[in-house]
Motif scaffolding. Structure first.
Motif, short mmCIF file in Angstrom:
data_model
loop_
_atom_site.label_atom_id
_atom_site.label_comp_id
_atom_site.label_asym_id
_atom_site.label_seq_id
_atom_site.Cartn_x
_atom_site.Cartn_y
_atom_site.Cartn_z
N TYR A 1 -24.64 -8.32 10.53
CA TYR A 1 -25.79 -8.07 9.64
C TYR A 1 -25.43 -7.09 8.52
O TYR A 1 -25.84 -7.24 7.38
CB TYR A 1 -26.95 -7.54 10.49
N LYS A 2 -24.60 -6.09 8.87
CA LYS A 2 -24.21 -5.06 7.88
C LYS A 2 -23.50 -5.67 6.68
O LYS A 2 -23.49 -5.10 5.60
CB LYS A 2 -23.29 -4.03 8.54
N HIS A 3 -22.87 -6.85 6.86
CA HIS A 3 -22.12 -7.48 5.77
C HIS A 3 -22.98 -8.44 4.95
O HIS A 3 -22.51 -9.00 3.97
CB HIS A 3 -20.93 -8.27 6.35
N LEU A 4 -24.23 -8.66 5.38
CA LEU A 4 -25.08 -9.64 4.69
C LEU A 4 -25.88 -8.99 3.58
O LEU A 4 -25.98 -7.76 3.48
CB LEU A 4 -26.02 -10.31 5.70
N ASP A 5 -26.49 -9.84 2.76
CA ASP A 5 -27.29 -9.37 1.63
C ASP A 5 -28.55 -8.63 2.09
O ASP A 5 -29.08 -7.78 1.38
CB ASP A 5 -27.67 -10.61 0.81
N GLN A 6 -29.05 -8.96 3.26
CA GLN A 6 -30.22 -8.32 3.89
C GLN A 6 -31.51 -8.51 3.09
O GLN A 6 -32.44 -7.72 3.18
CB GLN A 6 -29.96 -6.84 4.16
N SER A 7 -31.56 -9.57 2.29
CA SER A 7 -32.75 -9.81 1.47
C SER A 7 -33.75 -10.73 2.17
O SER A 7 -34.86 -10.92 1.69
CB SER A 7 -32.34 -10.45 0.15
N ASN A 8 -33.34 -11.31 3.30
CA ASN A 8 -34.19 -12.26 4.03
C ASN A 8 -34.71 -13.37 3.11
O ASN A 8 -35.87 -13.76 3.18
CB ASN A 8 -35.39 -11.54 4.67
N CYS A 9 -33.83 -13.87 2.26
CA CYS A 9 -34.26 -14.86 1.26
C CYS A 9 -34.52 -16.24 1.85
O CYS A 9 -35.09 -17.09 1.21
CB CYS A 9 -33.20 -14.96 0.16
N ARG A 10 -34.05 -16.50 3.05
CA ARG A 10 -34.28 -17.76 3.78
C ARG A 10 -33.51 -18.95 3.23
O ARG A 10 -33.80 -20.09 3.62
CB ARG A 10 -35.78 -18.12 3.81
N ARG A 11 -32.58 -18.74 2.35
CA ARG A 11 -31.86 -19.89 1.80
C ARG A 11 -30.93 -20.52 2.84
O ARG A 11 -30.45 -21.63 2.66
CB ARG A 11 -31.10 -19.48 0.54
N CYS A 12 -30.68 -19.80 3.93
CA CYS A 12 -29.89 -20.38 5.03
C CYS A 12 -30.79 -21.17 5.98
O CYS A 12 -30.34 -21.66 7.01
CB CYS A 12 -29.20 -19.26 5.81
N LEU A 13 -32.06 -21.30 5.63
CA LEU A 13 -33.07 -22.02 6.42
C LEU A 13 -33.43 -21.28 7.71
O LEU A 13 -33.97 -21.87 8.64
CB LEU A 13 -32.62 -23.46 6.75
N LEU A 14 -33.13 -20.00 7.75
CA LEU A 14 -33.58 -19.17 8.87
C LEU A 14 -34.51 -18.09 8.32
O LEU A 14 -34.45 -17.76 7.13
CB LEU A 14 -32.37 -18.55 9.58
N PRO A 15 -35.38 -17.54 9.18
CA PRO A 15 -36.41 -16.62 8.68
C PRO A 15 -35.89 -15.27 8.20
O PRO A 15 -36.58 -14.57 7.46
CB PRO A 15 -37.35 -16.45 9.87
N SER A 16 -34.68 -14.88 8.61
CA SER A 16 -34.21 -13.55 8.22
C SER A 16 -32.69 -13.48 8.33
O SER A 16 -32.05 -14.34 8.95
CB SER A 16 -34.83 -12.49 9.14
N CYS A 17 -32.14 -12.42 7.76
CA CYS A 17 -30.69 -12.22 7.85
C CYS A 17 -30.27 -11.91 9.29
O CYS A 17 -29.18 -12.29 9.71
CB CYS A 17 -30.26 -11.08 6.93
#
Ligand code: SF4
Length: 268
Positions: A9-25
């Motif tokens: 998670y520390k390496h992710l954008d952490q914006s919870n943008c959902r573009r990966c089709l999941l609700p959060s990072c």
């Protein structure tokens, strides 16, 4: 090395943008560690970052992968045994180089490599306990004394899971489909217990000499319904607690599927 979702998670954008089709990072991190998503499924991770992280992620094995690995181990052990010796030790039938084990009223035939064949669906939750039974069971006659799950050898730590995933889940099925549930049990050669304090009680044999007693009390005025599953006091001599748990979960899932099939008119 990244061994858990938080580290990823520390390496992710952490914006919870959902573009990966999941609700959060964080959901994405969990999915990657469990092998259900790839790093490239997050469009906000650069190619350089993906390169940097790839290879450093320790993916957690899924339950079915763990079961497959355990099954392969048991099959290796079976391959080193003589099926005739096993059959004679446990009093099981032999047919065309296979040994037969009766599970819930149906025969499952095990070959010299530990492969399994049956007229029924062959699932890991049947296959693994059967191979373990062939290798480890003492084949003792049931003593006729009933014990609950926590009293089984090495049950420590698993009681909560058994109560929740087996007994409570089964109780919910029975509460919602009482008559149908007991009709389904009859398909698996359930023995009716007449002298009992429970409103309904049936004995099932998922393995030879390993009876499961299902007791059910219907709800009454201010008393809620109740269900428990008991085992013969010799259960630990004939199988192990992991097999009991696996069978319990497998049976609940199978009964659930049969109830769904009945609702869609496929059963009876
Ligand atoms: S696409 Fe990437 S940034 Fe967006 S929610 Fe998924 S993991 Fe987070």
């Amino acid at each position: 090395m990244i061994k858990n979702p938080l580290e990823l998670y520390k390496h992710l954008d952490q914006s919870n943008c959902r573009r990966c089709l999941l609700p959060s990072c964080i959901a994405f991190s969990v999915a990657v560690i469990q092998g259900q998503k790839k790093l490239s499924d997050c469009p906000l991770l650069s190619a350089e970052k993906i390169n940097e992280l790839t290879g450093g992620i320790v993916r957690k094995k899924s339950m079915s992968e763990e079961q497959d690995a355990y099954l392969a181990l048991l099959q290796e052990e079976i391959a080193q045994q003589d099926l005739k010796d096993i059959a004679s030790r446990l009093g099981l039938p032999l047919k065309e180089e296979t040994v037969g084990v009766k599970c819930l009223g149906k025969y499952f035939w095990i070959n010299a490599q530990g492969g399994m064949a049956s007229e029924c669906h062959c699932n890991n939750w049947v296959h693994i306990p059967i191979l373990h039974y062939l290798l480890q069971s003492k084949g003792l006659q049931p003593a006729g004394e009933w014990i609950d799950f926590p009293a089984i050898q090495d049950a420590g730590g698993k009681e909560r899971f058994f109560a929740h995933r087996c007994e409570e889940s089964m109780q919910q099925l029975v509460d919602e489909h009482t008559e149908l549930f007991f009709e389904i049990l009859d398909l698996f050669e359930a023995e009716e217990v007449r002298e009992t304090e429970a409103d309904k009680a049936r004995i099932l044999y998922p393995l030879p000499k390993v009876p499961f007693l299902i007791n059910y009390w219907e709800s009454e005025e201010s008393f809620p319904s109740k269900l428990n599953i008991l085992f013969d006091s010799k259960v630990s001599e004939n199988t192990n607690v992991e097999s009991v748990y696996m069978i319990g979960r497998g049976m609940v899932e199978m009964f659930h599927q049969l109830i769904i099939r009945h609702s869609s008119g496929e059963l009876f």
